[in-house]
Design an enzyme around this catalytic site. Structure first.
Site, PDB file in Angstrom:
ATOM      1  CD  GLU A   1      15.059  20.533 -13.889  1.00  0.00           C
ATOM      2  OE1 GLU A   1      14.225  21.314 -14.368  1.00  0.00           O
ATOM      3  OE2 GLU A   1      15.260  20.408 -12.668  1.00  0.00           O
TER       4      GLU A   1
ATOM      5  N   GLY B   1       7.481  16.906 -40.214  1.00  0.00           N
ATOM      6  CA  GLY B   1       6.436  17.061 -41.224  1.00  0.00           C
ATOM      7  C   GLY B   1       5.970  18.488 -41.369  1.00  0.00           C
TER       8      GLY B   1
ATOM      9  CG  ASP C   1       6.640  16.604 -32.721  1.00  0.00           C
ATOM     10  OD1 ASP C   1       6.409  15.942 -33.758  1.00  0.00           O
ATOM     11  OD2 ASP C   1       5.742  17.171 -32.071  1.00  0.00           O
TER      12      ASP C   1
ATOM     13  CD  GLU D   1       1.899   5.480 -29.338  1.00  0.00           C
ATOM     14  OE1 GLU D   1       3.110   5.737 -29.580  1.00  0.00           O
ATOM     15  OE2 GLU D   1       1.504   5.028 -28.243  1.00  0.00           O
ATOM     16  CG  ASN D   2       5.774   7.411 -35.145  1.00  0.00           C
ATOM     17  OD1 ASN D   2       6.921   7.677 -34.782  1.00  0.00           O
ATOM     18  ND2 ASN D   2       4.775   8.277 -35.003  1.00  0.00           N
TER      19      ASN D   2
ATOM     20  CB  SER E   1       6.164   6.564 -31.132  1.00  0.00           C
ATOM     21  OG  SER E   1       5.126   6.807 -32.063  1.00  0.00           O
TER      22      SER E   1
END
Length: 220
Positions: free
Chosen positions: A211, A27, A24, A71-72, A69
């Site tokens: 983890e 942008g 992430d 959603e992308n 994703s």
């Protein structure tokens, strides 16, 4: 830091078998430099190269990267198109290296939504590296964990309806075997860059005991 120095402190007897990464911040990294978002995505690909190389050299068996994703698809069409182009370019450039270094390329997600030129590049890389036995590199493409779980439930329902699976035989193992990651161990470590403290619909079932490590650094 020299590459050998960066590996010197790694205890290879305690390596995670499977590392999953939410990449992430491309942008925002670009915006901080007053450049377009696509500039950040190109820089992110260079980081993918470095991370894949490093993980392979220290002996990580599975590396799964959240690349695009479900959603992308809601992003602007020009950005989505550019990302699909970057995907094709990456696979075309890296295929020879994956073959040489024994990296098996894999994907999870709904590939039917990819444009044909990107889907063909993905399917070609999967097929040509299928016999490699080194690290497995998985890209999550058009992927959403909730959608994956729903699809696994549908598979179980179909098997029960067909009489090939008894309702009492539906357990965690039966469910996990119908996920797209059935051939892989669950991730031991999940990393997210950019400072966001969430896992954003990524490997929800598989990360139950992972983890979690978050860093403020942007992916590039």
């Amino acid at each position: 830091m020299a590459e050998n120095d960066s590996q010197a402190g790694v205890d290879r007897t305690r390596l995670p078998r499977h590392i999953a990464v939410i990449m992430d911040g491309n942008g925002r990294w670009a915006a901080a430099r007053r450049r377009p978002r696509i500039f950040g995505h190109h820089a992110g690909v260079a980081t993918v190269d470095r991370i894949v190389t490093y993980c392979r050299k220290i002996g990580v068996e599975y590396l799964t990267l959240y690349s695009f994703s479900e959603e992308n698809w809601a992003r602007p069409a020009d950005e989505v198109g550019a990302l699909m182009g970057i995907l094709k370019e990456y696979l075309k450039k890296e295929l020879a290296r994956m073959l040489k270094e024994g990296i098996r390329f894999n994907t999870i997600g709904d590939l039917t939504r990819l444009p044909p030129f990107a889907r063909e590049a993905v399917e070609d890389a999967v097929a040509r590296t299928a016999d490699r036995t080194g690290m497995t590199l998985t890209l999550a493409l058009s992927y959403g964990a909730r959608q994956e779980i729903v699809e696994a439930a549908r598979r179980i329902a179909r098997d029960v309806a067909a009489g090939t699976l008894a309702p009492d035989a539906v357990d965690e193992a039966a469910f996990a075997s119908r996920l797209s990651t059935a051939a892989m161990p669950d991730p031991d470590l999940m990393i997210r860059t950019s400072g966001e403290l969430r896992i954003s619909n990524f490997l929800l079932w598989q990360s139950a005991y992972s983890e979690l490590w978050f860093t403020d650094k942007f992916w590039p």
